[in-house]
Design an enzyme around this catalytic site. Structure first.
Site, PDB file in Angstrom:
ATOM      1  N   ARG A  70     -62.842  23.230 -25.058  1.00 19.78           N
ATOM      2  CA  ARG A  70     -63.684  23.428 -26.231  1.00 19.78           C
ATOM      3  C   ARG A  70     -64.152  22.076 -26.764  1.00 19.78           C
ATOM      4  NH1 ARG A  70     -60.848  24.518 -30.024  1.00 19.78           N
ATOM      5  NH2 ARG A  70     -58.839  24.936 -29.023  1.00 19.78           N
ATOM      6  N   TYR A 198     -67.735  26.894 -20.391  1.00 19.89           N
ATOM      7  CA  TYR A 198     -66.280  26.960 -20.421  1.00 19.89           C
ATOM      8  C   TYR A 198     -65.704  27.801 -21.563  1.00 19.89           C
ATOM      9  CZ  TYR A 198     -61.462  25.810 -19.854  1.00 19.89           C
ATOM     10  OH  TYR A 198     -60.117  25.916 -19.634  1.00 19.89           O
ATOM     11  N   GLY A 200     -63.730  29.042 -24.568  1.00 24.48           N
ATOM     12  CA  GLY A 200     -64.095  29.321 -25.951  1.00 24.48           C
ATOM     13  C   GLY A 200     -65.503  28.874 -26.329  1.00 24.48           C
ATOM     14  N   LYS A 207     -63.106  32.934 -29.556  1.00 19.36           N
ATOM     15  CA  LYS A 207     -62.951  32.113 -30.764  1.00 19.36           C
ATOM     16  C   LYS A 207     -64.162  32.251 -31.700  1.00 19.36           C
ATOM     17  CE  LYS A 207     -59.276  30.189 -28.814  1.00 19.36           C
ATOM     18  NZ  LYS A 207     -57.909  30.553 -29.137  1.00 19.36           N
ATOM     19  N   HIS A 227     -55.347  33.437 -35.733  1.00 22.54           N
ATOM     20  CA  HIS A 227     -55.062  32.878 -34.403  1.00 22.54           C
ATOM     21  C   HIS A 227     -53.588  33.150 -34.081  1.00 22.54           C
ATOM     22  CE1 HIS A 227     -55.330  29.018 -31.712  1.00 22.54           C
ATOM     23  NE2 HIS A 227     -55.553  30.119 -31.018  1.00 22.54           N
ATOM     24  N   SER A 249     -53.724  26.028 -29.976  1.00 20.60           N
ATOM     25  CA  SER A 249     -53.986  26.268 -28.556  1.00 20.60           C
ATOM     26  C   SER A 249     -53.029  25.451 -27.696  1.00 20.60           C
ATOM     27  CB  SER A 249     -55.416  25.859 -28.202  1.00 20.60           C
ATOM     28  OG  SER A 249     -56.335  26.636 -28.936  1.00 20.60           O
ATOM     29  N   CYS A 251     -49.774  25.730 -27.127  1.00 20.30           N
ATOM     30  CA  CYS A 251     -48.444  25.435 -27.668  1.00 20.30           C
ATOM     31  C   CYS A 251     -47.456  26.549 -27.341  1.00 20.30           C
ATOM     32  CB  CYS A 251     -48.497  25.237 -29.175  1.00 20.30           C
ATOM     33  SG  CYS A 251     -49.140  23.636 -29.673  1.00 20.30           S
ATOM     34  N   GLY A 252     -47.757  27.390 -26.352  1.00 18.23           N
ATOM     35  CA  GLY A 252     -46.768  28.361 -25.887  1.00 18.23           C
ATOM     36  C   GLY A 252     -46.899  29.756 -26.477  1.00 18.23           C
ATOM     37  N   ASP A 276     -53.190  35.802 -28.409  1.00 19.53           N
ATOM     38  CA  ASP A 276     -54.012  34.760 -29.030  1.00 19.53           C
ATOM     39  C   ASP A 276     -54.550  35.114 -30.423  1.00 19.53           C
ATOM     40  OD1 ASP A 276     -55.119  32.138 -28.800  1.00 19.53           O
ATOM     41  OD2 ASP A 276     -57.075  32.993 -28.338  1.00 19.53           O
ATOM     42  N   ARG A 364     -57.049  27.519 -16.383  1.00 20.82           N
ATOM     43  CA  ARG A 364     -56.793  28.816 -17.013  1.00 20.82           C
ATOM     44  C   ARG A 364     -56.766  29.959 -16.013  1.00 20.82           C
ATOM     45  NH1 ARG A 364     -56.230  28.781 -22.915  1.00 20.82           N
ATOM     46  NH2 ARG A 364     -56.591  26.605 -23.412  1.00 20.82           N
ATOM     47  N   ARG A 395     -46.297  21.893 -32.660  1.00 17.39           N
ATOM     48  CA  ARG A 395     -45.624  21.031 -31.697  1.00 17.39           C
ATOM     49  C   ARG A 395     -45.276  19.755 -32.455  1.00 17.39           C
ATOM     50  NH1 ARG A 395     -46.066  20.401 -25.957  1.00 17.39           N
ATOM     51  NH2 ARG A 395     -47.243  22.323 -25.757  1.00 17.39           N
ATOM     52  N   PHE A 488     -38.629  28.714 -24.310  1.00 20.40           N
ATOM     53  CA  PHE A 488     -38.948  29.835 -23.422  1.00 20.40           C
ATOM     54  C   PHE A 488     -38.107  31.067 -23.781  1.00 20.40           C
ATOM     55  CE2 PHE A 488     -40.008  25.839 -21.239  1.00 20.40           C
ATOM     56  CZ  PHE A 488     -41.374  26.016 -21.207  1.00 20.40           C
ATOM     57  N   GLY A 489     -37.427  31.689 -22.805  1.00 16.73           N
ATOM     58  CA  GLY A 489     -36.679  32.923 -23.063  1.00 16.73           C
ATOM     59  C   GLY A 489     -35.641  32.774 -24.169  1.00 16.73           C
ATOM     60  N   GLU A 490     -35.108  31.558 -24.303  1.00 19.99           N
ATOM     61  CA  GLU A 490     -34.064  31.340 -25.314  1.00 19.99           C
ATOM     62  C   GLU A 490     -34.629  31.454 -26.737  1.00 19.99           C
ATOM     63  OE1 GLU A 490     -31.219  31.360 -24.065  1.00 19.99           O
ATOM     64  OE2 GLU A 490     -31.521  30.630 -22.008  1.00 19.99           O
ATOM     65  N   ASN A 491     -35.940  31.394 -26.872  1.00 20.50           N
ATOM     66  CA  ASN A 491     -36.535  31.545 -28.201  1.00 20.50           C
ATOM     67  C   ASN A 491     -36.244  32.918 -28.794  1.00 20.50           C
ATOM     68  OD1 ASN A 491     -37.536  28.963 -28.087  1.00 20.50           O
ATOM     69  ND2 ASN A 491     -39.551  29.564 -27.332  1.00 20.50           N
TER      70      ASN A 491
HETATM   71  O1  SAT Z   1     -61.167  27.700 -24.529  1.00 20.79           O
HETATM   72  S1  SAT Z   1     -60.508  28.659 -25.437  1.00 20.79           S
HETATM   73  O2  SAT Z   1     -60.901  28.411 -26.807  1.00 20.79           O
HETATM   74  O3  SAT Z   1     -60.895  30.011 -25.064  1.00 20.79           O
HETATM   75  C1  SAT Z   1     -58.831  28.527 -25.256  1.00 20.79           C
HETATM   76  C2  SAT Z   1     -58.101  27.886 -26.370  1.00 20.79           C
HETATM   77  O4  SAT Z   1     -58.468  26.821 -26.866  1.00 20.79           O
HETATM   78  O5  SAT Z   1     -57.071  28.449 -26.773  1.00 20.79           O
HETATM   79 MN    MN Z   2     -56.000  30.194 -28.857  1.00 11.28          MN
END
Ligand code: SAT
Ligand code: MN
Length: 580
Positions: A70, A198, A200, A207, A227, A249, A251-252, A276, A364, A395, A488-491
């Site tokens: 983006r 690309y 977003g 978005k 979001h 975006s 961050c898991g 998302d 992606r 993060r 990860f899974g431990e969360n």
């Molecule tokens: O490129 S996107 O906006 O679709 C993905 C993202 O930033 O989470």
């Molecule tokens: Mn996002």
């Protein structure tokens, strides 16, 4: 005319006159249509086939190397008054914005096909859903929109019934960053995007519509477009609590949305509804209800593995579009962290020579949500699901505890507004810099953040049974730079504490920044975690937090008169408590 809706027919006609395509194709969303689009893209080189035995109907798309994320500095919100877009957005006068875009779009589809893509954000039958039409000259966009939204005949039917739709106009243009703009015209429910193919920037349902335009619509209609990923967390007694979580975006969110509980937590289960975006409404019962407006994932590939996200890996073996990943000798998709196979071609299709990442860090996968093993058809429930907990997170290497709970709704809004995170590869620009990212909406809120916080605060009165609001940080590091929490899974262990809080089963201790678990309150059975590490993860450094909250105060001040007085009061109270 391919529709009974006059406004739509006229707009398509106008756009065709401006862009001068060779032909116009109205998308019905059928399998046949998709097959012929894929075939044409294989011919043109827009797509390449991946190993069809191991990955049936999976394709690879490689972006222009200058068009892989983006572009926030080229994204504008065009409201008549600059203050309404706020300091959180780039602003342009609507007439100037329209004139600029008119110039770029003039004649840009000559010799090309113009696709008319009707789509519905949210279940077709849901009163909470909203429709849009994206006009684009990119067949790659069409194929992605088909996976990401309810696209085609059903959406067009609904548009003809509702009479309302968001207008999105997109052209790939010349992919020249000097001729690239993503413009939003909230008053006209209109988006115009030129010069990028690309994610977003180009898949306008995501978005641009479901966050920027929808947040603006939501404000006037009394709901929230956020979001946030959305999951159901089932405990061993069979009870399901729904949780919506906002992270910036990359961050898991996708990993959390598909979490598989650890060995120690038999009987727990996480159900995926979205990864998302959530649209949130006040129900008749005074609770907050949510739908996922999307129908697919546009997830970050690097780091997705059998250890970190087995559900994601399992869903990516058929009918998936991969963008900017690397490939192996037997033509399978590959990315950093995936497996110990070696890539032979990088994300630009070049022979891989071991210099730097083989897959782009923001590469992606696009896939339909119902391919996820943890998918639940609650994602189709017209009324959505009732939310027990909202989670904010970022993060942060330092300072911010693993988890804390806000004291009430107003404090929860302050916690969300105070969010900050280190930047990632999802947007162009420097990676790893801490920036303020309220509610993870910095790049996506379609109006002034001051007004947005006021809108959030207004739900305090409307929700008689509000969700609890938490803040998490999976990304704390120790002095030698190692992650302190396994993640990860431990969360799930942290989700478990939240749900126990919701049920009133566990105490928390009060600090100025919020309510924290004691060392014995988190279920860490079977986890190899030093007591001192756990203690550090759930302690509050008052000196560090005073600095943090002073920075937050400065940030809130940037919105001037638009910052709600009650939010500033609450902020002052927290600061005073920290000083005491
Ligand atoms: O490129 S996107 O906006 O679709 C993905 C993202 O930033 O989470
Ligand atoms: Mn996002």
């Amino acid at each position: 005319m391919a529709t009974r809706n006059q406004a739509l027919a006229q707009w398509v006609e106008q756009v065709a006159q401006l862009t001068q395509p060779q032909r116009i194709h109205w998308c019905d969303g059928s399998d046949d249509e998709n097959e012929s689009l894929v075939e044409a893209m294989l011919d043109s080189g827009d797509l390449a086939e991946l190993n069809q035995e191991a990955y049936p109907n999976c394709y690879l798309h490689l972006s222009d190397p200058g068009d892989v994320a983006r572009v926030e500095h080229l994204t504008f919100v065009c409201t008549p008054r600059e203050e309404d877009a706020g300091p959180n957005n780039n602003w342009m006068d609507p007439s100037e914005g329209k004139a600029k875009m008119q110039g770029l779009f003039a004649g840009c589809m000559q010799g090309r096909t113009m696709y008319v893509v009707p789509y519905c954000m949210g279940p077709l039958e849901s009163p909470l859903s909203r429709c849009g039409v994206e006009i684009t000259d990119s067949p790659y966009v069409v194929a992605n929109m088909r996976l990401m939204t309810r696209m085609g005949a059903g959406a067009l039917d609904r548009i003809e019934q509702d009479g309302m739709f968001v207008k999105g106009l997109h052209s790939t243009g010349e992919l020249d960053p000097e001729r690239r703009f993503i413009m939003h015209f909230p008053d006209d429910l209109m988006i115009q995007s030129y010069g990028s193919g690309y994610g977003g920037n180009a898949l306008l349902g995501k978005k641009c519509h479901a966050l920027r335009i929808a947040s603006w619509q939501a404000r006037s209609e009394g709901w929230l477009a956020e979001h946030m990923m959305l999951v159901g967390v089932e405990s061993p007694d069979g009870e399901v609590h729904y949780v919506a979580a906002a992270f910036p975006s990359a961050c898991g969110k996708t990993n959390l949305a598909m979490l598989i509980p650890p060995e120690s937590h038999k009987g727990w289960k996480v159900w995926t509804i979205g990864d998302d975006i959530s649209w949130l409404h006040v129900g008749n019962d005074g609770r907050l209800w949510a739908i996922n407006p999307e129908a697919g994932f546009f997830g970050v590939a690097p780091g997705t593995s059998a250890e970190t996200n087995p559900n994601a890996l399992a869903m990516l073996h058929h009918d998936t579009i991969f963008t900017n990943v690397a490939t192996t000798a037997d033509n399978k998709p590959w990315w950093e962290g995936k497996s110990d196979e070696t890539p032979v071609r990088d994300w630009q299709g070049r022979e891989y020579t071991n210099g730097g990442p083989a897959a782009h860090p923001n590469s992606r996968f696009t896939v339909a949500i119902n391919q996820c093993p943890s998918y639940t058809d609650k994602a189709e429930a017209p009324q959505g699901v009732p939310i027990s907990a909202i989670v904010f997170g970022g993060r942060r290497e330092r300072l911010v505890p693993l988890v804390f709970e806000s004291k009430d709704w107003e404090h929860g809004v302050l916690v969300g507004a105070s969010m900050a995170s280190e930047t990632t590869a999802a947007a162009t620009g420097a990676v790893g810099v801490v920036r303020r990212d309220p509610m993870a909406m910095k790049p996506f809120c379609g109006y002034n953040f001051g007004d947005y916080w006021q809108h959030w605060l207004s739900f305090g009165d409307k929700l008689t049974r509000p969700p609890r609001v938490f803040h998490v940080n999976w990304f704390r590091k120790d002095s030698s730079g190692r992650f302190m929490w396994p993640g990860f899974g431990e969360n799930l262990r942290v989700l478990q504490w939240m749900i126990r809080r919701c049920k009133g089963e566990v105490e928390a201790h009060e600090t100025p920044i919020g309510l924290l678990p004691g060392a014995g309150d988190l279920d860490i059975s079977g986890l190899d975690l030093e007591p001192a590490t756990l203690a550090a993860l759930i302690s509050v450094d008052s000196v560090g937090w005073r600095e943090e909250m002073e920075a937050v105060g400065k940030y809130l001040g940037e919105f001037g008169e638009r910052t709600p007085a009650s939010l500033l009061d609450r902020h002052r109270r927290v600061l005073a408590e920290l000083a005491a």
